[in-house]
Design an enzyme around this catalytic site. Sequence first.
Site, short mmCIF file in Angstrom:
data_model
loop_
_atom_site.label_atom_id
_atom_site.label_comp_id
_atom_site.label_asym_id
_atom_site.label_seq_id
_atom_site.Cartn_x
_atom_site.Cartn_y
_atom_site.Cartn_z
CE LYS A 187 6.80 10.40 4.40
NZ LYS A 187 6.15 11.37 3.49
CD GLU A 262 13.15 -0.41 -5.25
OE1 GLU A 262 14.24 0.02 -5.70
OE2 GLU A 262 12.04 -0.05 -5.66
CB CYS A 296 14.12 2.35 -8.94
SG CYS A 296 12.71 1.28 -8.74
CD GLU A 393 17.84 6.34 -9.36
OE1 GLU A 393 17.93 6.80 -8.21
OE2 GLU A 393 17.18 5.32 -9.65
P1 NAP Z 1 12.97 10.60 -1.04
O1 NAP Z 1 13.24 11.88 -0.31
O2 NAP Z 1 13.81 9.43 -0.73
O3 NAP Z 1 11.42 10.27 -0.81
C1 NAP Z 1 10.88 8.97 -0.68
C2 NAP Z 1 9.96 8.93 0.53
O4 NAP Z 1 10.74 9.15 1.71
C3 NAP Z 1 8.89 10.00 0.55
O5 NAP Z 1 7.72 9.50 1.15
C4 NAP Z 1 9.52 11.05 1.43
O6 NAP Z 1 8.61 11.95 2.01
C5 NAP Z 1 10.16 10.19 2.47
N1 NAP Z 1 11.16 10.87 3.27
C6 NAP Z 1 11.87 12.00 2.98
N2 NAP Z 1 12.69 12.31 4.01
C7 NAP Z 1 12.51 11.36 4.96
C8 NAP Z 1 13.07 11.15 6.24
N3 NAP Z 1 14.01 11.93 6.76
N4 NAP Z 1 12.64 10.08 6.96
C9 NAP Z 1 11.71 9.25 6.46
N5 NAP Z 1 11.14 9.42 5.25
C10 NAP Z 1 11.54 10.46 4.51
O7 NAP Z 1 13.05 10.86 -2.60
P2 NAP Z 1 12.74 12.24 -3.37
O8 NAP Z 1 13.40 13.38 -2.64
O9 NAP Z 1 11.29 12.31 -3.57
O10 NAP Z 1 13.48 11.96 -4.75
C11 NAP Z 1 14.88 12.20 -4.86
C12 NAP Z 1 15.55 11.17 -5.74
O11 NAP Z 1 15.37 9.87 -5.17
C13 NAP Z 1 14.96 11.02 -7.13
O12 NAP Z 1 15.43 11.97 -8.02
C14 NAP Z 1 15.38 9.62 -7.48
O13 NAP Z 1 16.70 9.61 -7.94
C15 NAP Z 1 15.31 8.89 -6.16
N6 NAP Z 1 14.05 8.12 -6.01
C16 NAP Z 1 14.08 6.79 -6.14
C17 NAP Z 1 12.92 6.07 -6.06
C18 NAP Z 1 12.91 4.59 -6.22
O14 NAP Z 1 11.92 4.04 -6.72
N7 NAP Z 1 13.91 3.87 -5.79
C19 NAP Z 1 11.71 6.70 -5.83
C20 NAP Z 1 11.69 8.09 -5.68
C21 NAP Z 1 12.87 8.77 -5.75
P3 NAP Z 1 8.42 13.45 1.41
O15 NAP Z 1 7.88 13.26 0.06
O16 NAP Z 1 7.47 14.04 2.35
O17 NAP Z 1 9.78 14.09 1.41
#
Ligand code: NAP
Length: 489
Positions: A187, A262, A296, A393
Amino acid sequence: MKLRCSLGMTTSAIRLPSQLFLDGAFQRSRSGRHTSLINPATEQAFCEVDAADVAEVDASIVSAHRAWESGWRDMSPGKRTEILFNVSRVLRENIEHIAQLERLQVGKPIADARDEAGLGARVFEYYAGGITRFYGQTIPVSRGGFDFTLRQSMGVVAAIVPWNFPFPIACWKVAPALAAGNCVVLKPASISPLTALLLGELAHSAGLPPGVLQVLPGSGSVIGDALVNHPLIRKVSFTGSTEIGRRIMELASRDLKRVSLELGGKSPNIVFADSDWQKAAECSPMSVFANTGQDCCARSRMFVERPIYEGFVERFVAATRQLKVGDPALETTQLGPLVSSGQRATVEEFLANARSCGTRFALGGDRPASQGYYLNPAVLLEPGREDRCWKEEIFGPVVAIVPFDDEAAMLREVNASPYGLSGSLWTNDIRRALRVARAVQSGVLSVNSHSSVHVEAPFGGFKTSGIGRDLGMAAMEGYTELKNVYVAE
Ligand code: NAP
Ligand code: MG
């Protein structure tokens, strides 16, 4: 399926995969849901991609499970090796296509996008080679007889990936999971499905049987729970926010699904006066600002030993001024836009908080252009400990630099963070390097370097930065169950 890109790129038509990739073919979503993709460099919508609903989650997992039981699980290691090497070759042949899709959907500078596409191909190559070098043990048990271990595949793995490195992170979950004999439902993040869909198509064209890799674009809030909760999913491999990581772990606990998470980081960059600190100052800006800080592993907290602090800051700021912020289509661009207006707004909130705390800005934090979600990299000096930029972060182009006097006190502050993903330290004293490398609580650390990711070495976090490891043979182990077999004499 051939859509023309509506971005003024009239010379080249970039094929945009826009449907679910299931059972070896592109398929329309039956739900009629779709996501409109926005190019962050132009703020223009350029493509609509179908989005899965809950019924399609179930169908794709059931079908992946069938593919596992009916062939992939029991395929000979030699044949699986051949297919994954083929996937690697086909990915290499398509680096330009992958890179252009990445540039369009997340604003990745094109040179970086090509490097990351190549990294994805290398990951498949590494795990293809690993399949026949993935050994169990023979164990001299005390009662005699013959005892040995087997590493067995789990079944269907859900790989949930983010938008910051959409293609390489997908590869470093999919490749070891497939190498270990599992099937995968991938996904992608809603805003970056294109390279995941292309991966599905290319892997299939390289000989991966239908159903072994299912690519399911769709909103996490709509299909996330159904995916994680599905009884045929045996492991969830996730990269993203700590908030969603926690939720996945809670849901997975009900039937003890395996998880690897991660999550975020607040990685330190520690510079001692005995190091080649001029070199460190010149290369450190890209350790935090690369990928526009949406990394990250970004070294967003810098600790610089007091005797060199002023000289270091001066050089660091001068090097940051040289960074080329702009159109990701240009070969020379180093920092593209942030991924979305929402991400830029989040970063700007952090900067507003820093200003209200009285933190000094040496540079940046302003918008360089009226169009595109750009932000000039911001260098903050000696923030008060109440400034959120110091502890949280940010996931944007912001660094905070502080001086330190005492190694032990500095390490206490480094380790006070709830995160523990990555970090760097700069010193020419070998004993100090070994001592500090051991003391920093992080899963990854580099000495006199900013490198965090090696395909061959484990990558992941301590503390709230995560559980489990991507990359290296550690990742492949994580996609297996360990069985012990005893044969009586
Ligand atoms: P996120 O919501 O954690 O998204 C990461 C993945 O999880 C996406 O594929 C997302 O899908 C999916 N997801 C969202 N809600 C979910 C659920 N309830 N169950 C299963 N999967 C789900 O991150 P974000 O909202 O894009 O970013 C928010 C913050 O997260 C950023 O500002 C950053 O601080 C952090 N982040 C960290 C990393 C890293 O490399 N560790 C990467 C991205 C973001 P959708 O896109 O469809 O919501
Ligand atoms: Mg989210």
